[in-house]
Design an enzyme around this catalytic site. Sequence first.
Site, PDB file in Angstrom:
ATOM      1  CG  ASP A  58      52.917  39.201  43.168  1.00 16.33           C
ATOM      2  OD1 ASP A  58      53.006  39.755  44.363  1.00 16.33           O
ATOM      3  OD2 ASP A  58      52.678  38.090  42.935  1.00 16.33           O
ATOM      4  CG  ASN A  85      43.308  48.424  49.134  1.00 19.54           C
ATOM      5  OD1 ASN A  85      42.886  48.601  50.155  1.00 19.54           O
ATOM      6  ND2 ASN A  85      43.173  47.493  48.338  1.00 19.54           N
ATOM      7  CE1 TYR A 153      45.979  42.741  57.803  1.00 21.39           C
ATOM      8  CE2 TYR A 153      45.332  43.608  59.965  1.00 21.39           C
ATOM      9  CZ  TYR A 153      45.020  43.850  58.438  1.00 21.39           C
ATOM     10  OH  TYR A 153      44.491  44.802  57.941  1.00 21.39           O
ATOM     11  CE  LYS A 157      47.459  46.278  56.676  1.00 19.48           C
ATOM     12  NZ  LYS A 157      47.469  46.832  55.413  1.00 19.48           N
ATOM     13  CB  THR A 188      36.120  43.311  52.656  1.00 19.75           C
ATOM     14  OG1 THR A 188      36.920  43.228  53.779  1.00 19.75           O
ATOM     15  CG2 THR A 188      36.121  44.872  52.623  1.00 19.75           C
TER      16      THR A 188
END
Length: 230
Positions: A58, A85, A153, A157, A188
């Site tokens: 984790d 990733n 998000y 990044k 995905t």
Amino acid sequence: MKTALITGANRGIGKEIAHQLGRLGFTVFMGARNKTKGEKAVKELNDEAIDARLVVMDVIDENSIKQAFQDVESQISTLDVLINNAAVLLDEGTPYLEVDADMFRKTLEVNSVGPFLVTQSFLPLLKKESRVINVSSGAGQICNGMSTWAPVYSISKTALNAVTLQLAMALENKGIVVNACSPGWVRTDMGGSNANRSLPEGAETPVWLATEAPLSLSGKFFKDKKERSW
């Protein structure tokens, strides 16, 4: 034989990266938080005669990372490639001012802090010419402003890009190369079925950075194997 560790490798882009590197002859350590899902992914690659090994980890749990390091260290002496990733997308479609604190914190912890902690913990296995690749996103680029899509998000990044730059500078004297990349919009669980890129296309740049990219390139951001602005 070269070695690689990929976090979040039980599915999606991470699994495809592991698959492609495995086919190139790498021993691939597939990081997964869920042991059962990780075992399933590892078996699929083993069935193709790929030397894939599970690492339960984790990326926001320091004890879990420490245990994962001990697990990997017991099997190899050098890690040629580390690919951060693992990521979460929790705020898609949520207006920025409606994001709650827990969502903000978890997104930053997984997407920005996690890659730093994993890299820091695995440093003893990283040697001269080892490569660290952080899977970022075009959503984190600020060169042309930012969209309102998934704002937290996107922020996470952007932070990951800064983590990449700082790591590249900190590890330059050790000869360790650190770069970030955008895989593009990939089909995905996270990207959805309408995305315009396949898994092999999404994995192309991370795999290139792990294998063929010049070692003189560090502290850079790439998409489609080309350097882009942050």
